[in-house]
Design an enzyme around this catalytic site. Sequence first.
Site, short mmCIF file in Angstrom:
data_model
loop_
_atom_site.label_atom_id
_atom_site.label_comp_id
_atom_site.label_asym_id
_atom_site.label_seq_id
_atom_site.Cartn_x
_atom_site.Cartn_y
_atom_site.Cartn_z
N ASP A 95 -12.02 -3.89 -7.17
CA ASP A 95 -11.11 -4.90 -7.69
C ASP A 95 -10.18 -4.18 -8.66
O ASP A 95 -10.61 -3.74 -9.73
CB ASP A 95 -11.89 -6.00 -8.40
CG ASP A 95 -11.00 -7.15 -8.86
OD1 ASP A 95 -9.77 -6.97 -8.94
OD2 ASP A 95 -11.54 -8.24 -9.16
N TYR A 138 5.44 -14.55 -10.44
CA TYR A 138 5.42 -13.54 -9.38
C TYR A 138 6.65 -12.64 -9.45
O TYR A 138 6.54 -11.41 -9.36
CB TYR A 138 5.34 -14.22 -8.01
CG TYR A 138 5.43 -13.24 -6.86
CD1 TYR A 138 4.38 -12.38 -6.58
CD2 TYR A 138 6.57 -13.19 -6.05
CE1 TYR A 138 4.46 -11.47 -5.54
CE2 TYR A 138 6.65 -12.30 -5.00
CZ TYR A 138 5.59 -11.43 -4.75
OH TYR A 138 5.68 -10.54 -3.71
N LYS A 172 6.91 -8.45 -10.02
CA LYS A 172 7.56 -7.49 -9.13
C LYS A 172 8.75 -6.80 -9.82
O LYS A 172 9.09 -5.66 -9.48
CB LYS A 172 7.99 -8.18 -7.84
CG LYS A 172 6.81 -8.60 -6.97
CD LYS A 172 5.90 -7.42 -6.64
CE LYS A 172 4.75 -7.78 -5.74
NZ LYS A 172 3.90 -6.63 -5.39
N VAL A 216 7.78 -11.32 4.74
CA VAL A 216 6.89 -10.62 5.68
C VAL A 216 5.79 -11.61 6.06
O VAL A 216 5.12 -12.16 5.19
CB VAL A 216 6.26 -9.36 5.05
CG1 VAL A 216 5.43 -8.61 6.09
CG2 VAL A 216 7.32 -8.46 4.44
#
Length: 260
Positions: A67, A161, A165, A194
């Site tokens: 992890d 998110y 990034k 994707v």
Amino acid sequence: MNCENRLFGKIAFITGATSGIGKSTAIAFAKEGVNLILTARRENLLLELKTFLEKEYHIQVFTLRLDVRNAEDVKRSIEMLPLSWRNIEILVNNAGLALGLDKEYLNSSDDIDTVIDTNVKGMLYVTNAIIPLMLSHKKASIIVNLGSVAGDSAYAGGAVYCASKAAIKILSDGLRIDLVDTPIKITNIKPGIVETNFSNVRFKGDEERARKVYTGIQSLTPEDIADTIVYICNLPDNVQIPEITMTPMHQADGRCIHKV
């Protein structure tokens, strides 16, 4: 055209290797004769992939149940790698996720921690454990970080998110500067849409909602990204691609998508 195989016999370390882009990258590398250290949280899937790759492509595979959010586990696991597996020349920081599509202030603290701990801190923990190995063997090496077009501009419901990034972009740039006097290259790959289980994870198993993300547009495939990673890693030692953006046709950036 880049036809020469410069990858055969090298060792690549891939996080999040049991599904999506990570799994496709493992297969793409295996086809080129790259030996693999594969990490993920689900040991049964790691062992299934190991068995398949060794039988199909006759390479060696070492698996680590890992992890990336656990700094001590990452450090200990990499320090304990057998001597024959320590000459890592390729690192693919693929592990990552998004959770929910709510307004930023509606995100739970658990979801925020999971996204930041996986996408940002996990990438740092793994990178910081691998770089000393790369420096010790003094061979030309490369670190490929999986960023996103979401790191260039925020979109509604994606603040956490997108921020994670954006951090990958800046960390990649910073690492490239810090390693400029070494034989280690850094590439940040920024895909658009994707089609993987990414949206299924984001929407916590809501398959109908996840399916709608990919409806009306021919998305990129995990294989598209994997092929690009292999291409970048196979370039001559003196050629570095700092950053590459990939989107499907009809996606302009992280916010502008035309669906039919």
